[in-house]
Write a protein that holds these residues in place. Structure first.
Motif, PDB file in Angstrom:
ATOM      1  N   PRO A 139      -3.371   5.485  -2.307  1.00  0.00           N
ATOM      2  CA  PRO A 139      -2.224   5.458  -2.647  1.00  0.00           C
ATOM      3  C   PRO A 139      -1.829   4.388  -2.260  1.00  0.00           C
ATOM      4  O   PRO A 139      -1.419   4.072  -1.187  1.00  0.00           O
ATOM      5  N   ILE A 140      -0.918   3.242  -3.280  1.00  0.00           N
ATOM      6  CA  ILE A 140      -0.229   2.013  -2.874  1.00  0.00           C
ATOM      7  C   ILE A 140       1.337   2.210  -3.009  1.00  0.00           C
ATOM      8  O   ILE A 140       1.736   1.280  -3.002  1.00  0.00           O
ATOM      9  N   PHE A 161      -5.911   2.421  -5.497  1.00  0.00           N
ATOM     10  CA  PHE A 161      -6.588   1.353  -5.253  1.00  0.00           C
ATOM     11  C   PHE A 161      -7.370   1.693  -6.224  1.00  0.00           C
ATOM     12  O   PHE A 161      -8.423   3.133  -6.066  1.00  0.00           O
ATOM     13  N   GLY A 162      -8.132   1.058  -7.439  1.00  0.00           N
ATOM     14  CA  GLY A 162      -9.096   1.522  -8.209  1.00  0.00           C
ATOM     15  C   GLY A 162     -10.613   1.704  -7.746  1.00  0.00           C
ATOM     16  O   GLY A 162     -10.721   1.130  -6.653  1.00  0.00           O
ATOM     17  N   TYR A 163     -11.048   1.844  -8.354  1.00  0.00           N
ATOM     18  CA  TYR A 163     -12.948   1.960  -7.985  1.00  0.00           C
ATOM     19  C   TYR A 163     -13.219  -0.032  -8.787  1.00  0.00           C
ATOM     20  O   TYR A 163     -12.937  -0.414  -8.737  1.00  0.00           O
ATOM     21  N   ASN A 164     -14.472   0.054  -8.046  1.00  0.00           N
ATOM     22  CA  ASN A 164     -15.745  -0.805  -7.481  1.00  0.00           C
ATOM     23  C   ASN A 164     -14.418  -2.832  -7.040  1.00  0.00           C
ATOM     24  O   ASN A 164     -14.709  -3.663  -7.831  1.00  0.00           O
ATOM     25  N   ASN A 165     -13.791  -2.899  -6.295  1.00  0.00           N
ATOM     26  CA  ASN A 165     -13.566  -3.731  -6.115  1.00  0.00           C
ATOM     27  C   ASN A 165     -15.187  -5.148  -5.931  1.00  0.00           C
ATOM     28  O   ASN A 165     -15.687  -4.308  -5.193  1.00  0.00           O
ATOM     29  N   ALA A 213      -8.075   3.881 -15.907  1.00  0.00           N
ATOM     30  CA  ALA A 213      -6.913   3.725 -14.418  1.00  0.00           C
ATOM     31  C   ALA A 213      -7.394   2.912 -13.409  1.00  0.00           C
ATOM     32  O   ALA A 213      -6.646   2.493 -12.350  1.00  0.00           O
ATOM     33  N   ALA A 214      -8.713   3.277 -13.217  1.00  0.00           N
ATOM     34  CA  ALA A 214      -9.590   2.657 -12.285  1.00  0.00           C
ATOM     35  C   ALA A 214     -10.257   1.891 -12.629  1.00  0.00           C
ATOM     36  O   ALA A 214     -10.186   0.814 -11.413  1.00  0.00           O
ATOM     37  N   HIS A 215      -9.943   1.021 -13.706  1.00  0.00           N
ATOM     38  CA  HIS A 215     -10.096  -0.509 -14.015  1.00  0.00           C
ATOM     39  C   HIS A 215      -8.639  -1.878 -13.754  1.00  0.00           C
ATOM     40  O   HIS A 215      -8.152  -1.525 -13.274  1.00  0.00           O
ATOM     41  N   GLY A 216      -9.479  -2.893 -13.227  1.00  0.00           N
ATOM     42  CA  GLY A 216      -7.744  -3.433 -13.363  1.00  0.00           C
ATOM     43  C   GLY A 216      -7.731  -4.638 -12.315  1.00  0.00           C
ATOM     44  O   GLY A 216      -8.837  -4.993 -11.396  1.00  0.00           O
ATOM     45  N   LEU A 217      -6.694  -4.534 -11.659  1.00  0.00           N
ATOM     46  CA  LEU A 217      -6.306  -5.543 -10.614  1.00  0.00           C
ATOM     47  C   LEU A 217      -5.610  -4.090  -9.652  1.00  0.00           C
ATOM     48  O   LEU A 217      -5.250  -3.662 -10.538  1.00  0.00           O
ATOM     49  N   ALA A 218      -5.505  -5.164  -8.709  1.00  0.00           N
ATOM     50  CA  ALA A 218      -4.556  -4.623  -7.226  1.00  0.00           C
ATOM     51  C   ALA A 218      -3.643  -5.882  -6.269  1.00  0.00           C
ATOM     52  O   ALA A 218      -4.381  -6.366  -6.327  1.00  0.00           O
ATOM     53  N   ALA A 233      -3.832  -1.491   5.070  1.00  0.00           N
ATOM     54  CA  ALA A 233      -3.422  -1.179   3.837  1.00  0.00           C
ATOM     55  C   ALA A 233      -1.428  -0.536   4.503  1.00  0.00           C
ATOM     56  O   ALA A 233      -1.944  -0.428   4.786  1.00  0.00           O
ATOM     57  N   VAL A 234      -0.034  -1.339   3.645  1.00  0.00           N
ATOM     58  CA  VAL A 234       0.864  -1.027   3.935  1.00  0.00           C
ATOM     59  C   VAL A 234       1.450  -0.395   2.812  1.00  0.00           C
ATOM     60  O   VAL A 234       1.622  -1.164   1.265  1.00  0.00           O
ATOM     61  N   PRO A 235       1.156   1.029   2.916  1.00  0.00           N
ATOM     62  CA  PRO A 235       1.305   1.720   1.207  1.00  0.00           C
ATOM     63  C   PRO A 235       3.198   2.031   0.748  1.00  0.00           C
ATOM     64  O   PRO A 235       3.798   1.644   1.979  1.00  0.00           O
ATOM     65  N   ARG A 236       3.508   2.096  -0.337  1.00  0.00           N
ATOM     66  CA  ARG A 236       4.260   1.567  -1.137  1.00  0.00           C
ATOM     67  C   ARG A 236       5.175   1.037  -0.848  1.00  0.00           C
ATOM     68  O   ARG A 236       6.355   1.142  -0.966  1.00  0.00           O
ATOM     69  N   HIS A 237       4.898  -0.865  -0.287  1.00  0.00           N
ATOM     70  CA  HIS A 237       5.464  -1.802  -0.612  1.00  0.00           C
ATOM     71  C   HIS A 237       5.703  -2.628  -0.937  1.00  0.00           C
ATOM     72  O   HIS A 237       5.539  -1.794  -2.049  1.00  0.00           O
ATOM     73  N   HIS A 238       7.029  -3.104  -1.586  1.00  0.00           N
ATOM     74  CA  HIS A 238       7.727  -3.491  -3.313  1.00  0.00           C
ATOM     75  C   HIS A 238       6.736  -4.404  -3.978  1.00  0.00           C
ATOM     76  O   HIS A 238       6.558  -4.241  -4.933  1.00  0.00           O
ATOM     77  N   LEU A 239       5.996  -5.123  -3.175  1.00  0.00           N
ATOM     78  CA  LEU A 239       4.712  -5.673  -4.253  1.00  0.00           C
ATOM     79  C   LEU A 239       3.075  -5.152  -3.927  1.00  0.00           C
ATOM     80  O   LEU A 239       3.056  -5.447  -4.895  1.00  0.00           O
ATOM     81  N   ASN A 240       3.321  -4.012  -3.912  1.00  0.00           N
ATOM     82  CA  ASN A 240       2.199  -3.514  -4.682  1.00  0.00           C
ATOM     83  C   ASN A 240       2.046  -3.007  -5.990  1.00  0.00           C
ATOM     84  O   ASN A 240       3.129  -2.772  -6.225  1.00  0.00           O
TER      85      ASN A 240
END
Length: 696
Positions: A139-140, A161-165, A213-218, A233-240
Motif C-alpha cells: 500500500p502506498i 504498488f502496481g505489477y511488473n515494475n 489497476a495494476a497497470h500504469g505508473l506509481a 518506501a514511505v507509505p501514505r506520503h502526500h506525493l504518493n
C-alpha cells in the motif's frame, strides 16, 4: 576458454531471445510468433492509409512537402566521418586500445564481476548488500489495505504498488532529509501468476479490473537509512500516487482533436482513459518523467485494417479478453480507441492533482523509452526506439525553450515543450561494400562496422498548425501512423531498437538493439552494416556521434560499440577491448549512465544459459569496452529500469517466476519472500557495505 552454463529449459520452452512462452504471451502478445509487421519496401502508402481509416482521400495540402532522396543525400554529405572521431573515443578496432590494458578497471566499475548463474536470487558482487525497496501490492496511498493475494480488488490495487515494475526514476525532495521520490512504470500483468486458479479462457470481471489497476505508473517517496544504505518506501506520503488503465489523460500536440482520435466516449479526441504497457522512459530537465507506451497492440481485439496489421493488432480475441468487459478494446466497435495508445506519456510527480499527458508530436509506435537532453539554447531533444523487429528509431527536436523556475506559469510552459517541434526518423548508411556484409558478423575489410546517417524530418508541429514532410500523408496521419511515415521515407530497418541514451559526459548517443531472429530469414531484410548478423539472437549497441553540443544536428557518424554474445564467438565485439577479460552478455535492453560516464546495461532474454543481469561497460579511456556483470536476477525474471547513483544501484526485478507451466500453486520461483509466499515483482536497491561509492 570461458565455460558458460547450459541453456535453461528445452527448445519447446524457449521463445526467441530466451524468454519463456509465458512472458511472450503476457508481455508482448507473442509478437515474435506473428508475421513481421514491417513488410514495406518503401512503396507508396497513401492508398493504404486512406483505406484503413475509411474516410476522405488522403489530404495533399499545399504545405505537404516531399522528403526527396536529395534531402537525405545532402544530410549524408555533411555527416562527420568515423575517421574524424578522436581515436580515444572511436567505435571500432582502429580506435581501440592496443593489447590488454594494464591497471585498474574504469572508475565506477571496480567491483568483482558476478559470474553467470541460475540462482533464484538477486546475486551481487562481494562486498555489496541489497534490500527490496517495494513489492507489488504494497500500500502506498492513504486508505489502501495491506496486500492480500487471495482477496484482491481493483479498489485495493489502485492504492497499492502496481505489477511488473519497469522504468525507474529517483527525483530529489528538497526539504526532506534522506528522502527521494521514486517513479516507476507498471508495464503489464501476468494473471496466471497473480490469481490462484486463473482460467485464461474465462477471466472474471473482478480479475480484469484488478489488472487494469495494476497497470500504469506509481510515485512513492523512499527514505534512506544512512547507517546501512537500505532504501524503504514511505507509505501514505502526500506525493504518493497511482496512475492506472482507467486514469484520465490529456492528448496534446498536433494530433489532439483529430478525427483519428475521436471515439463515442470522447468526441473531442482530447481525453483518453489510461496508459498501457509502459516500458522504459526518461526524466526531463524540468522535473517531470516520460513513459513509453510499448506493446499496446496486444490489448485490442478485432483489428483488420492495413494500419492495424502494420501495428501488430490481431483480428481475433486478445490474451486477457478485456474486450468482453469494455468495448473500447474492440476495434470493430471503437475503431479509433487503439489510435489513442502508443505515445510518450508525461507525468508530473510533484503535483498529485495534475493530469498526465500523451504527446502526439513524438509519434505513435511501440515506444521503448523516451530520453531527453537540451540543445545549447535550451530546446528539448527526445530519443525513442520502436521495439519491433525491422522497425526504426526516432528523434524529436523541440522548437520552444525551457524556462527555469517553479511557478505554475513556468511549469505549464515546460509541460508544453514536447508539443511543438520536428519529428525525425533515422536512416543509416554503411561505409563498406555490401558484398563484405555477409550476415556472419565477420568484420569488413576496414576492420569495423560503421558509417554515416541522417535524421529524416517527417513532420513539424507549431502553434499555428502542423506540416507533413512525407508525400501523400497529412501531418495528423504522420503523428498517428508514424510507422507508415518511416516506411515511406526509407528509414533503416533495425533489430528491435529499444532504449536510447545520450552520454552526459561525451554527448555520444547509444542505441540498444535487443535481437532479431528474423534478420535474413526467408523474405525478411538481410544483414546490413548497422545490423550485421543474420538470425541475430544476442543483439548489439550502436554509438552515434552528433556533436557534443549539437543534438539538433540532422547528420551523424555511427559505429557498433558492442556486439553481444559469448566472447569466445568471433562475431562478438566489445569496442576493441580484449575479449578474454569481459563478461558474456546477451539481449541488451535498457541502459543508464553512472556519474563517471560508464554505460550500464540490463538484459532481457539471455540466450547464454544464465539469468538476466545488469552490466557496466566503460565508454571511454584506455579500458573502453571493458564489460563487467554487476548482478543477476531470479528465475524467470528480467532486469529493468537500471538507475545508478554515486552510492546506490536500483533495478526493477520484473516478472520473477514467469516460467512456462508456473502458476500460483506451482511457482517456479520463491523470490522475494521465500517458500509459501506468492512471487512478486519488486524494486531492489544495492549498495556497498562499507558505505563508499559504487565501483570506486
Amino acid at each position: 576458454m570461458r565455460k558458460l552454463l547450459p541453456l535453461i529449459g528445452t527448445p519447446s520452452q524457449s521463445h526467441p531471445g530466451g524468454r519463456s512462452a509465458m512472458t511472450c504471451r503476457f508481455r508482448c502478445g507473442d509478437a515474435c510468433f506473428h508475421e513481421v509487421p514491417n513488410t514495406s519496401d518503401n512503396a507508396y502508402v497513401g492508398d493504404v492509409i486512406a483505406g484503413a481509416i475509411g474516410r476522405r482521400s488522403v489530404m495533399r495540402a499545399a504545405a505537404v512537402v516531399t522528403v526527396a532522396a536529395a534531402a537525405g543525400t545532402a544530410g549524408v554529405a555533411g555527416a562527420p566521418s568515423a575517421a574524424a572521431v578522436p581515436a580515444e573515443a572511436a567505435g571500432g578496432p582502429g580506435g581501440a586500445p592496443g593489447g590488454k590494458p594494464g591497471g585498474k578497471a574504469a572508475r565506477g566499475l571496480r567491483y568483482d564481476s558476478v559470474a553467470p548463474n541460475t540462482a533464484d536470487a538477486v546475486t551481487v558482487p562481494d562486498g555489496y548488500a541489497q534490500n527490496v525497496v517495494i513489492r507489488w501490492g504494497e500500500p502506498i496511498l492513504r486508505g489502501a489495505p495491506a496486500f492480500d493475494p487471495e482477496n484482491q480488488t481493483a479498489a485495493a490495487q489502485a492504492g497499492q504498488f502496481g505489477y511488473n515494475n519497469d522504468f525507474l526514476a529517483l527525483l530529489p525532495l528538497p526539504g526532506e532529509c534522506d528522502r527521494q521520490l521514486l517513479v516507476a512504470n507498471h508495464e503489464y500483468t501476468d494473471e496466471v501468476l497473480m490469481f490462484r486458479g486463473y482460467d485464461p479462457a474465462n477471466p472474471t470481471r473482478g480479475q480484469v479490473e484488478v489488472a487494469w489497476a495494476a497497470h500504469g505508473l506509481a510515485a512513492v517517496v523512499v527514505e534512506e537509512d544512512r547507517r546501512t544504505g537500505r532504501l524503504t518506501a514511505v507509505p501514505r506520503h502526500h506525493l504518493n500516487r497511482r496512475v492506472t488503465a482507467t486514469t484520465e489523460f490529456r492528448l496534446t500536440g498536433p494530433a489532439a482533436g483529430s478525427d483519428l482520435l475521436k471515439t463515442s466516449a470522447d468526441p473531442t479526441g482530447r481525453k483518453v482513459l489510461g496508459t498501457l504497457n509502459n516500458c522504459s522512459g526518461g526524466t526531463t530537465p524540468w522535473g517531470t518523467t516520460l513513459h513509453g507506451e510499448e506493446n499496446f497492440n496486444q490489448y485490442f481485439a478485432g483489428g483488420g485494417r492495413p494500419t492495424d496489421k502494420r501495428y501488430g493488432i490481431g483480428t481475433g480475441a486478445t490474451e486477457r479478453k478485456w474486450e468482453r468487459f469494455d468495448k473500447r478494446f474492440d476495434v470493430a466497435q471503437e475503431p479509433n480507441e487503439v489510435h489513442r495508445f502508443g505515445y510518450v506519456v508525461e507525468f508530473d510527480p510533484y503535483d498529485p492533482t495534475s493530469t498526465p499527458r500523451k504527446h502526439t508530436a513524438l509519434g505513435r509506435f511501440k515506444h521503448e523509452a523516451a530520453t531527453v537532453r537540451l540543445t545549447e539554447d535550451g530546446r528539448p531533444v527526445v530519443y525513442s526506439g520502436d521495439d519491433e523487429r525491422f522497425d526504426y528509431f526516432y528523434k524529436f527536436v523541440g522548437s520552444k525553450r525551457m524556462k527555469k523556475g517553479s511557478s505554475r506559469a513556468v511549469r505549464e510552459h515546460n509541460l508544453s515543450l514536447l508539443d511543438e517541434g520536428t519529428l525525425y526518423v533515422a536512416r543509416l548508411t554503411g561505409d563498406s561494400p555490401a558484398i563484405e556484409i555477409d550476415g556472419s558478423g565477420r568484420l569488413p575489410a576496414d576492420g569495423e562496422f560503421d558509417g554515416s546517417g541522417v535524421w529524416i524530418p517527417i513532420a513539424t508541429a507549431t502553434a499555428e498548425g502542423a506540416v507533413s514532410h512525407v508525400e501523400g500523408m497529412s501531418a495528423e496521419e504522420v503523428f498517428v501512423f508514424t510507422r507508415l511515415a518511416g516506411d515511406k521515407v526509407g528509414a533503416t530497418k533495425m533489430d528491435r531498437p529499444e532504449d536510447i541514451q545520450p552520454s552526459p559526459v561525451t554527448g555520444k548517443v547509444y542505441v540498444v538493439l535487443t535481437n532479431n531472429g528474423n534478420r535474413g530469414v526467408g523474405a525478411n531484410a538481410k544483414a546490413d552494416e548497422a545490423n550485421p548478423r543474420n538470425a541475430n539472437k544476442h543483439g548489439h549497441i550502436l554509438e552515434l556521434t552528433e556533436g557534443r553540443n549539437r543534438p539538433e544536428s540532422t547528420s551523424f557518424a555511427w559505429s557498433l560499440f558492442l556486439v553481444a554474445g559469448d566472447p569466445d564467438d568471433p562475431a562478438t565485439y566489445f569496442a576493441g577491448f580484449p575479449k578474454d577479460d569481459v563478461s558474456p552478455i546477451s539481449c541488451p535492453d535498457n541502459v543508464a549512465f553512472d556519474p563517471h560516464g560508464n554505460l550500464w546495461i540490463s538484459t532481457d532474454g539471455n540466450q547464454l544459459g544464465s539469468h538476466d543481469g545488469l552490466f557496466g561497460v566503460a565508454t571511454r579511456g584506455s579500458r573502453r569496452g571493458e564489460l563487467k556483470q554487476f548482478l543477476t536476477v531470479p528465475t524467470g525474471a528480467e532486469t529493468c529500469g537500471p538507475l545508478v547513483q554515486d552510492r546506490r544501484v536500483l533495478v526493477a526485478v520484473q516478472h520473477p517466476g514467469e516460467v512456462d507451466g508456473a502458476t500460483v500453486d506451482k511457482p517456479a520461483s520463491t523470490w522475494p519472500d521465500g517458500p509459501g509466499k506468492i512471487v512478486r515483482p519488486a524494486v531492489v536497491a544495492v549498495w556497498r557495505k562499507d558505505g563508499r561509492d559504487i565501483g570506486v
